[in-house]
Design an enzyme around this catalytic site. Sequence first.
Site, short mmCIF file in Angstrom:
data_model
loop_
_atom_site.label_atom_id
_atom_site.label_comp_id
_atom_site.label_asym_id
_atom_site.label_seq_id
_atom_site.Cartn_x
_atom_site.Cartn_y
_atom_site.Cartn_z
N ASP A 141 46.39 4.97 117.07
CA ASP A 141 46.32 5.72 116.24
C ASP A 141 45.21 6.87 116.24
O ASP A 141 45.09 8.04 116.30
CB ASP A 141 46.83 5.25 114.79
CG ASP A 141 46.86 6.38 113.82
OD1 ASP A 141 48.13 7.17 113.68
OD2 ASP A 141 45.92 6.75 113.13
N ALA A 169 49.07 9.43 112.59
CA ALA A 169 49.71 9.73 113.87
C ALA A 169 50.82 8.77 114.12
O ALA A 169 52.05 9.50 114.56
CB ALA A 169 48.73 9.59 115.18
N ASP A 170 50.89 7.38 113.93
CA ASP A 170 51.91 6.63 114.01
C ASP A 170 52.87 7.07 113.47
O ASP A 170 54.32 7.29 113.68
CB ASP A 170 51.61 5.19 113.84
CG ASP A 170 50.61 4.71 114.87
OD1 ASP A 170 50.24 5.26 116.05
OD2 ASP A 170 50.27 3.44 114.59
N LEU A 171 52.91 7.32 111.93
CA LEU A 171 53.75 7.84 110.94
C LEU A 171 54.44 9.25 111.38
O LEU A 171 55.79 9.31 111.01
CB LEU A 171 53.40 7.57 109.52
CG LEU A 171 52.71 6.01 109.33
CD1 LEU A 171 52.24 6.30 107.89
CD2 LEU A 171 53.91 5.27 109.25
#
Length: 397
Positions: A141, A169-171
Site C-alpha cells: 500500500d 490504496a488497498d481499499l
Amino acid sequence: MAKPSDGTGGWQPLAGVKVLDFSALLPGPFCTLALADLGADVVKVEPPGGDFAREIPFAMFRMANRNKRSIVLDLKSPSSRPIVERLAAWADISVEGFRPGVAARLGIDHQTLSTINPRLISCSISGYGQSGPERLNPGHDLNYLAAAGALSLAGHWSEPPRRSGLPIADLAAGSYAAIAILAALEERHRTGRGVALDLGMSEAAMSFTAIRHGFDLDRSTRDHLWPTNDLFETADGRQIALGIVEEKFWRGFVAAAQDIAPDLDDAAYGNEPSRRERGDALAPRMRDVMRQRDSETWMRLFAEHDVPAQRVMTPDEAARSEQAVHRQMVMEADGERHIPFPVFANGRRGAALRWTAQEVGEATDEVLSELSFRPGEIASFRSSGALGPASRKREFA
C-alpha cells in the site's frame, strides 16, 4: 468452526451470484467481501498453508473474509486442474491479485478460464496494472500511495506529509474492483459475455489523489488544509476533530471560546483567507485554547454553538457509540464484531453477517461435492496433492 449469525438475512441483492476468489491479503478480499456481504456465494481458494494474511497479528484477515467459504487448492499441482475447470464453469466472477503473468502460469487467467466459461467476468488486481514498465515491481500500500502522488501531501497544517493509519490504496482498489465487477455483470445481461478487468492499486490511489488535487500540482502544498480543520488535544488528554472551514462554524467556535480566548474574535481572523494567511500563528493558538478545557466540556459547548466537532474514538469506542448502535452497524457472531456492507435499503439495515471467516480449507469437501465430485474422487484429489499436503506452506503469491 465458523457459525452463522443469529441476525436477519439483511439485504442480499447478489444472492445467486457465484464468485471465485484467488486473491490474498487485502485488495482482492476487500472487493469480494463487499460481494459476499450483499449475498454472493464467494469461494475463497487458498494455497496449502493458507492466505498469508492469516499470519498477520491483527484482525484484518477475519474482518475481510467473513461470509466466504474457504477451500484449499494447490494450483501448481496438475492434478488440481479438473477442480479449477469445474470451478470456472460454476462461477460468474473470478478475482485474482497476483503480479502480471502469475495467473497465466497457474492457468487461472481470463484467457484460459473464459475458454471454459465465456460468461466469466475476471478481475485482476495488481500493484501497477497488467502492462507498462513497472508492472512487475513488487509493492504494498505505501508504495502505491507514493507512486500516486498521495504521500507528497500533508494531512495536518503543522506537520510534514506522512502515511495514513489506513491502507488507502488497498481499499481504493478493492472498492473500484467491486464497482467494475457490478458494471460488468450489468453489461453481461446485454451481451451474454464476460470481460477481463485490469486494475492497478497505484492507479486507484492516483484517482483518489486527483479528485482532490488534479494533476497540475508539482510541489508539496497546504492548499487543501485549513489551520482550523484539524485535531486538537484537550485538558484530559483526549483529542477532538474540528471541521471548521465555513465562516459560520468559525463564528461558533469563537463564541464557544469567548470567555477564555477573546483574542480570537479579531479582525485578523475575520475571514477564511486571513485565517489561512495567519495559520502558522492561529493553529498553535487554537491548540493552547483547546487544552484549557476537557473534552466533555468542549463537546457540550460545541453542540450549543453548532460547531462541527467529534471526539476522536478508538475502533472499540466507535463500535459502541450510540450512533453505531442505533444504525445497527455492528453485528456479532462467534464473539467477533463486524460491520458488514454499511448501507440501508428501503429504510432497513442492509447486508448481513452470515458467518465469520472459516478455517483454512473448511469448506473444501462441501464445495467439491457441490461441483458433483464423488467422495472417491475427492479422496483421490487429496492423495494426489491437488488439495495440498497438510504440512506444506504457501507456494504462490
